[in-house]
Write a protein that holds these residues in place. Structure first.
Motif, PDB file in Angstrom:
ATOM      1  N   ARG A  12     115.851 118.184  86.500  1.00 16.69           N
ATOM      2  CA  ARG A  12     114.543 117.876  86.157  1.00 16.69           C
ATOM      3  C   ARG A  12     114.606 118.799  84.792  1.00 16.69           C
ATOM      4  O   ARG A  12     114.879 119.893  84.636  1.00 16.69           O
ATOM      5  N   THR A  71     113.123 121.007  81.776  1.00 16.51           N
ATOM      6  CA  THR A  71     112.393 122.272  81.533  1.00 16.51           C
ATOM      7  C   THR A  71     111.369 121.820  80.466  1.00 16.51           C
ATOM      8  O   THR A  71     111.154 120.714  79.843  1.00 16.51           O
ATOM      9  N   GLU A  82     116.541 121.769  84.653  1.00 19.68           N
ATOM     10  CA  GLU A  82     116.535 122.750  85.767  1.00 19.68           C
ATOM     11  C   GLU A  82     117.433 121.883  86.883  1.00 19.68           C
ATOM     12  O   GLU A  82     117.203 120.740  87.485  1.00 19.68           O
ATOM     13  N   ARG A  83     118.488 122.677  87.288  1.00 20.65           N
ATOM     14  CA  ARG A  83     119.422 121.996  88.241  1.00 20.65           C
ATOM     15  C   ARG A  83     118.803 122.312  89.723  1.00 20.65           C
ATOM     16  O   ARG A  83     118.660 123.591  90.165  1.00 20.65           O
ATOM     17  N   ARG A  84     118.736 121.185  90.411  1.00 19.41           N
ATOM     18  CA  ARG A  84     118.313 121.349  91.822  1.00 19.41           C
ATOM     19  C   ARG A  84     119.174 120.346  92.791  1.00 19.41           C
ATOM     20  O   ARG A  84     119.936 119.719  92.032  1.00 19.41           O
TER      21      ARG A  84
END
Length: 307
Positions: free
Chosen positions: A61, A63, A54-56
């Motif tokens: 982070r 998945t 998960e690109r933040r």
């Protein structure tokens, strides 16, 4: 494409990204370009038919699919690395332990535990690294560490929200102490009142996105004056000895305090407890790692003598 076509390089890149928390940091650690790292991650995601990261704004982070792939990748890579160690004549899996530790643990606790282990189990090889708490937790999840020494402060929340929860063993819990120059007016007694800390100059670690600032007494009702910003704990204590300011110190460092420094208790305000916690993934430990865990426990009890 399926997982029969996935390369070991892709698995190592994915483990590094999971451990470092950003593509940029993983690329720097591996000596790759960021685009090369991105290509390897994309290949894994195509094989998994699902996003693994998960690109933040603050990094990446894992998945749910990413956690599954990481768990399997870590097991595969550990077997490959163990094979390489055995072929090189080094101890095979079970004889080598990888330990991570928070900044001040390397001054006394870690060397003392390893020295004791070498006396009782000389065939066990220990490799270590220092790191921030988030980095060490990610390394545990990625399978790059077997054990991690972590420092914890109230309210003692979990170190991460991933599943399964880490297995935690509290080695010691002691009150935070204050280090002052022996020539300082506060050094006349064995303790000081928290109100006497107002207006003092402090020696503290830098504050980063992952690490809280350490060295200033918690909960002061003023903006502290940071006279010196230092990451290394021994450097902090030597600056205290030179009369440059005050710093906080965990009980585990009392035996490493240089001449010219007094260690004091602080009265008033909330009691500032600190825990030394040994963390690992929740699966049975190899015998070598269990021996190191026991040595760390014994060393922590030995060095964390309350004032």
């Amino acid at each position: 494409m399926d997982f029969h076509d996935v390369s070991l390089v892709a698995l190592r890149v994915f483990r590094e990204v999971a451990e470092r928390g950003t593509l940029t940091a993983a690329a720097a650690a591996l000596g790759y370009t960021q685009s090369a790292v991105s290509r390897q991650i994309a290949a894994l995601e195509r094989a998994a038919h699902a996003p693994l990261l998960e690109r933040r704004r603050d990094g990446v982070r894992l998945t749910a699919a990413g956690q599954i792939v990481l768990r399997r990748a870590a097991a595969v890579l550990e077997q490959i690395d163990a094979t390489a160690r055995e072929l090189d004549g080094l101890p095979a899996e079970g004889g080598a332990v990888r330990l991570g530790w928070f900044a001040s643990a390397g001054a006394v606790l870690v060397p003392r535990a390893i020295a004791a282990l070498r006396r009782t189990h000389p065939a066990i090889t220990v490799s270590t690294r220092e790191g921030s708490t988030p980095a060490l937790v990610r390394a545990l999840r990625a399978g790059s560490l077997d054990l991690a020494l972590l420092a914890s402060a109230p309210p003692f929340r979990p170190f991460d929200a991933e599943s399964p929860p880490l297995a935690l063993r509290t080695l010691t819990e002691r009150t935070l102490c204050l280090a002052v120059p022996a020539s300082h007016p506060l050094a006349r007694g064995d303790s000081v009142d928290v109100a006497d800390l107002r207006g003092q100059r402090w020696i503290a670690s830098p504050s980063t996105g992952e690490d809280k600032r350490m060295g200033v007494w918690p909960g002061l009702d003023e903006r502290p004056e940071i006279a010196h910003t230092v990451r290394d704990w021994l450097a902090k204590l030597n600056l205290v000895a030179a009369g440059c300011g005050l710093t906080t110190v965990p009980a585990s460092l009392v035996s490493a305090v240089p001449p010219g420094v007094r260690i004091l208790a602080v009265r008033g305000g909330p009691v500032e407890q600190r825990r030394v916690v040994l963390a690992r993934l929740p699966h049975p430990l190899p015998e070598s790692a269990a021996h190191l865990a026991d040595a760390l426990h014994a060393a922590a009890l030995d060095v964390a003598t309350p004032l």
